[in-house]
Design a protein around this motif. Sequence first.
Motif, PDB file in Angstrom:
ATOM      1  N   GLY A 115       0.728  -1.326  -0.050  1.00 16.09           N
ATOM      2  CA  GLY A 115       0.099   0.179   0.050  1.00 16.09           C
ATOM      3  C   GLY A 115       0.839   1.267   0.114  1.00 16.09           C
ATOM      4  N   VAL A 116       2.027   1.180  -0.567  1.00 19.72           N
ATOM      5  CA  VAL A 116       2.935   2.471  -0.446  1.00 19.72           C
ATOM      6  C   VAL A 116       2.965   2.892  -1.873  1.00 19.72           C
ATOM      7  N   ASN A 117       3.121   4.056  -2.102  1.00 18.83           N
ATOM      8  CA  ASN A 117       3.185   4.928  -3.566  1.00 18.83           C
ATOM      9  C   ASN A 117       4.049   4.064  -4.333  1.00 18.83           C
ATOM     10  N   TRP A 118       3.548   3.646  -5.558  1.00 15.19           N
ATOM     11  CA  TRP A 118       4.238   2.694  -6.623  1.00 15.19           C
ATOM     12  C   TRP A 118       4.161   3.311  -8.022  1.00 15.19           C
ATOM     13  N   LYS A 119       5.161   3.057  -8.821  1.00 13.97           N
ATOM     14  CA  LYS A 119       5.119   3.511 -10.089  1.00 13.97           C
ATOM     15  C   LYS A 119       5.993   2.910 -11.204  1.00 13.97           C
ATOM     16  N   LEU A 120       5.353   2.534 -12.449  1.00 15.43           N
ATOM     17  CA  LEU A 120       6.262   1.985 -13.401  1.00 15.43           C
ATOM     18  C   LEU A 120       6.127   3.033 -14.551  1.00 15.43           C
ATOM     19  N   THR A 121       7.078   3.318 -15.362  1.00 10.15           N
ATOM     20  CA  THR A 121       6.879   4.077 -16.332  1.00 10.15           C
ATOM     21  C   THR A 121       6.489   3.442 -17.528  1.00 10.15           C
ATOM     22  N   GLN A 122       5.312   4.062 -18.450  1.00 13.20           N
ATOM     23  CA  GLN A 122       4.953   3.379 -19.622  1.00 13.20           C
ATOM     24  C   GLN A 122       6.004   2.809 -20.201  1.00 13.20           C
ATOM     25  N   LYS A 123       7.091   3.200 -20.355  1.00 13.16           N
ATOM     26  CA  LYS A 123       8.158   2.362 -21.096  1.00 13.16           C
ATOM     27  C   LYS A 123       8.431   1.045 -20.405  1.00 13.16           C
ATOM     28  N   GLN A 124       8.718   1.131 -19.339  1.00 16.44           N
ATOM     29  CA  GLN A 124       9.086   0.004 -18.333  1.00 16.44           C
ATOM     30  C   GLN A 124       7.981  -0.973 -18.253  1.00 16.44           C
ATOM     31  N   LYS A 125       6.587  -0.522 -18.164  1.00 13.87           N
ATOM     32  CA  LYS A 125       5.450  -1.626 -18.365  1.00 13.87           C
ATOM     33  C   LYS A 125       5.529  -2.053 -19.670  1.00 13.87           C
ATOM     34  N   ASN A 126       5.605  -1.528 -20.603  1.00 14.19           N
ATOM     35  CA  ASN A 126       5.322  -1.904 -21.947  1.00 14.19           C
ATOM     36  C   ASN A 126       6.587  -2.996 -22.574  1.00 14.19           C
ATOM     37  N   ASP A 127       7.758  -2.618 -21.997  1.00 14.73           N
ATOM     38  CA  ASP A 127       8.993  -3.530 -22.028  1.00 14.73           C
ATOM     39  C   ASP A 127       8.776  -4.788 -21.331  1.00 14.73           C
ATOM     40  N   LEU A 128       8.364  -4.800 -20.242  1.00 11.59           N
ATOM     41  CA  LEU A 128       7.994  -5.946 -19.295  1.00 11.59           C
ATOM     42  C   LEU A 128       6.978  -6.764 -20.003  1.00 11.59           C
ATOM     43  N   LEU A 129       6.057  -6.091 -20.628  1.00 11.96           N
ATOM     44  CA  LEU A 129       4.961  -6.956 -21.612  1.00 11.96           C
ATOM     45  C   LEU A 129       5.581  -7.654 -22.681  1.00 11.96           C
ATOM     46  N   ARG A 130       6.415  -6.802 -23.220  1.00 15.19           N
ATOM     47  CA  ARG A 130       7.172  -7.512 -24.456  1.00 15.19           C
ATOM     48  C   ARG A 130       7.945  -8.700 -24.213  1.00 15.19           C
ATOM     49  N   PHE A 131       8.753  -8.326 -22.846  1.00 18.35           N
ATOM     50  CA  PHE A 131       9.735  -9.414 -22.574  1.00 18.35           C
ATOM     51  C   PHE A 131       8.603 -10.901 -21.823  1.00 18.35           C
ATOM     52  N   ALA A 132       7.405 -10.460 -21.376  1.00 22.09           N
ATOM     53  CA  ALA A 132       6.753 -11.630 -20.872  1.00 22.09           C
ATOM     54  C   ALA A 132       6.317 -12.437 -22.077  1.00 22.09           C
ATOM     55  N   ASP A 133       5.721 -11.599 -23.123  1.00 22.25           N
ATOM     56  CA  ASP A 133       5.225 -12.404 -24.321  1.00 22.25           C
ATOM     57  C   ASP A 133       6.486 -13.175 -24.993  1.00 22.25           C
ATOM     58  N   LEU A 134       7.481 -12.672 -24.960  1.00 21.03           N
ATOM     59  CA  LEU A 134       8.881 -13.410 -25.745  1.00 21.03           C
ATOM     60  C   LEU A 134       9.228 -14.898 -24.854  1.00 21.03           C
ATOM     61  N   LEU A 135       9.331 -14.513 -23.662  1.00 15.28           N
ATOM     62  CA  LEU A 135       9.817 -15.396 -22.577  1.00 15.28           C
ATOM     63  C   LEU A 135       8.729 -16.786 -22.711  1.00 15.28           C
ATOM     64  N   SER A 136       7.448 -16.497 -22.881  1.00 11.29           N
ATOM     65  CA  SER A 136       6.454 -17.325 -22.760  1.00 11.29           C
ATOM     66  C   SER A 136       6.644 -18.420 -23.972  1.00 11.29           C
ATOM     67  N   LYS A 137       7.135 -17.937 -25.021  1.00 12.05           N
ATOM     68  CA  LYS A 137       7.356 -18.676 -26.277  1.00 12.05           C
ATOM     69  C   LYS A 137       8.501 -19.165 -26.283  1.00 12.05           C
ATOM     70  N   SER A 138       9.369 -19.240 -25.196  1.00 10.03           N
ATOM     71  CA  SER A 138      10.943 -19.678 -25.160  1.00 10.03           C
ATOM     72  C   SER A 138      10.957 -21.209 -25.787  1.00 10.03           C
ATOM     73  N   ILE A 139      12.116 -21.266 -26.748  1.00 12.61           N
ATOM     74  CA  ILE A 139      12.393 -22.593 -27.246  1.00 12.61           C
ATOM     75  C   ILE A 139      13.771 -22.967 -26.882  1.00 12.61           C
ATOM     76  N   ASN A 140      14.405 -22.473 -25.638  1.00 12.29           N
ATOM     77  CA  ASN A 140      15.544 -22.507 -25.385  1.00 12.29           C
ATOM     78  C   ASN A 140      15.670 -24.140 -24.833  1.00 12.29           C
ATOM     79  N   GLU A 141      16.889 -24.912 -25.335  1.00 13.23           N
ATOM     80  CA  GLU A 141      16.678 -26.296 -25.046  1.00 13.23           C
ATOM     81  C   GLU A 141      16.900 -26.586 -23.620  1.00 13.23           C
TER      82      GLU A 141
END
Length: 867
Positions: A37-63
Amino acid sequence: MSSKKLGRYLYDNLNNNTYLRKLVKILLIQYAYCLFGVNWKLTQKQKNDLLRFADLLSKSINESGAAKQRNLALRIIALLTKMYPQDPDVAIVNNEVLSSLKNFLPRNGASYKQTITLSQLWNEAINDYQKRKRQIPGQRGEFFVGKQDEIFQSLGDYLNSFSAPTSMGKTFLIKKYIEFKITSGGTGNFAITVPSKALITEVRSSLIDALGGDLAEYSYRVVSRAEEYGLDYQTQNFIFVMTPERLSNLLMQNPDLRLEHLFIDESQKITEEDSRSIFYYEIFDQIKSWERKPKITFASPLIPNPGIFKQLISDQEDNNGISISESPVTQVKFIIDRYSQSLLGYDDLTHETFKLSKFSENLLPHIILDISKAIGPNKQSLIYYSSKAAAISDAVIVARQAGEINDSNLNSLADYIARKIHPNYVLVSLVKKGIAFHTGELPIDVRTKIEDAYRQGILKFVFCTSTLLEGVNLPADNIFVTSLKNGQRKLTPLEFLNLIGRVGRLNHSMVGNVFLITGEKKNSRSNLDAYLKDLNNDLKKEKLSVEKVIKPKQAAAIKQSLRTGNIKLEQLKNDKNYDLIRKLSLLYIQEIKNDCPGIVRRRFSLSINNDDEQQIINSLSERYTGDLEEDINFSSDQSEKLKREISNTGIQKYPSIFIGEKLNVSDTRDFLLKLSDIFNWQLYEKKFIAANQSPEIQDEIINDYTKLTLLWIAGFSLKQICGYAILIRNNGDPRFLDRLDQYRSNSYNIDWDTITINAVMRQLQNIQFVLGKYFLKVTTELTKNGIPPENDWYRFMEYGTDSDLRIWLQQNGYSRESSAYIEDNKDEFIIQVDNNYFVSKNILKANDLDTVSETKKIEINVPEIFI
């Protein structure tokens, strides 16, 4: 030249991406602020980049690292979804990530509308196809999650062993497989071993609920005791839900019984240095003699080498097994370092901690309360302690800060506990405030009610001990771990990960918060470094318990003793694992005698050759004139002495329970002393009779056992027994049932009546476990000698009554308390035809909710007894 594609190079190095690591740390910090319950914030860029990483990581083909990358994807999107519950961008990527992770569980309602495009329609069609393909066979509207389908398919193999995260739902999949096989027209008997009696109740109940009318239609019955299998009904097939001790006993008593499929749930118990692991070995020694062996499945959490269990049935070295590390849920770890008075976050990606804040409060209950208040009032928490006294004491302290909720369901639960245990028990007042404790000494039905109340969300805090390690599944938002010990010993790394995996549960929440609380001193056993060691290290390959305890020193001592016909193993009597080593040696003797290539014999063969084995058998056969003992609960010196006592009329029957209207204390005490001498409790049950204490204390302990045994087998309720103990301890004998005074000194904040009640429940479990097996041996030998006892104390101990009607009712599924209620009203509810009992269907109108509730399940499982 390498032919590796660009995508594989990308995933190979993705975990080490500096920007990803920086973003994940920022996300963890901001999630912590959001959580508290403390003030928190992600920048729009941080949020968007995290979403891109999550999408990318979820499709991992690392052996080699796909599971870790997909787990990271889930952690990122799960935290973002918690932080941005109404954000359409997060919701869209969340849906995409979960679909990539093969999670098609119902999503929360979308707070957005997508523009209809050809690409979007195509994705929906693909997802719908994947979802339908992952439907659980025979279960409309239920779908596999993650790699559950892989596990489910493997259950059809003849020999299979798998491990998976605690949250994967291993027991759930086993139950679904059994349901599918039965409703598909399969026949034959199924067996599931579970590590505790409490889990018997849970698994048995859920199977009956799930199968319902299919049990009768396909002629199946769910049973959990050997005696239930012997009941003369028309059932053709059985589902046995038993502890390994019970299953071993069932197979021994019924040598013609065969199983179609055997499931060993929580099979990591076979690796523990505990004498109970021996019963798993005994089960497989019996199965090895069958011409047609069952399908066998071992299920365990997290073990990196699950194939190790196949050794129990296969003579071939086979380490193949399914080891799944990809989890359908995630945990976020925090460390509350009481020494530095700092709240730290933990980053699973870098294995590093980061400081979140300082704090001044150092008392455990107050820390738990402060954290819980910051998180929010509607969250549910489990709090793990290494000792029962500490768990109950801190539950009392937390309750002092809380008011009564005045919830009718909580009041009903409190009334239930007051009836089942005692009105003065502190748990009664705690549950009225939404607080409970969950310890091994509580009666199973009370523990079950607490679990049900927690699942319903009406209990907010449950203070637990190692019962959480036995497979109990509770939908917790948070877990507080206050110690890295289990009783007096350290938690193994596997136990630790299994413990913290209790939060974040399928169908409840994708995220669970783990709070690891250190000791106050820098060098405490549960300090920051100790927690980090367990968090940072990968699990090592496990070994079976026989491999752990039978080292060259132990093998040499066993060989030396057995070659001379000495079965007591005095050289090892001070070994911390003496009980397990002794039972392993007894099973080893059986395997030699029966020429069984069991796992124990294979381990001993590293130190004992064929000539040694022949000399061992010759020496033992010369020393013990009868057949060598077949039951590993006993050795030949014990059984031979019992046979002599029976032949010399030293034992011909059990004492009567009453003399007139009084309990027969004198004869019962003499009988227990005689058993102590025959079975050499001074050596083989040292803990039970406190063999290291003075003769005076040992005598008082036997007196206590005498009184408690008589009260139990005479059918007195637990509430009555607790009242009797309170009376004794308050009027001249304060150490009754606790002669060593080991629980009083560290029981701060716990009232005297509660301490007394805990002593009653603890000692009741003790006498049931120890005396029960000796009574069974006496009954068996008397029966072999043509004098079966009319008053069979083994049955009386097992069911807590000498009433044939109450025993019969319990054999059909009623609890001890409900069977007493029915007997008290037998004119209304029991119909006797010749020598057979039947239950009137009027019982569904009984003025006892527990009896009615139990009847509904029993009517499904054993419809033959109702008219």
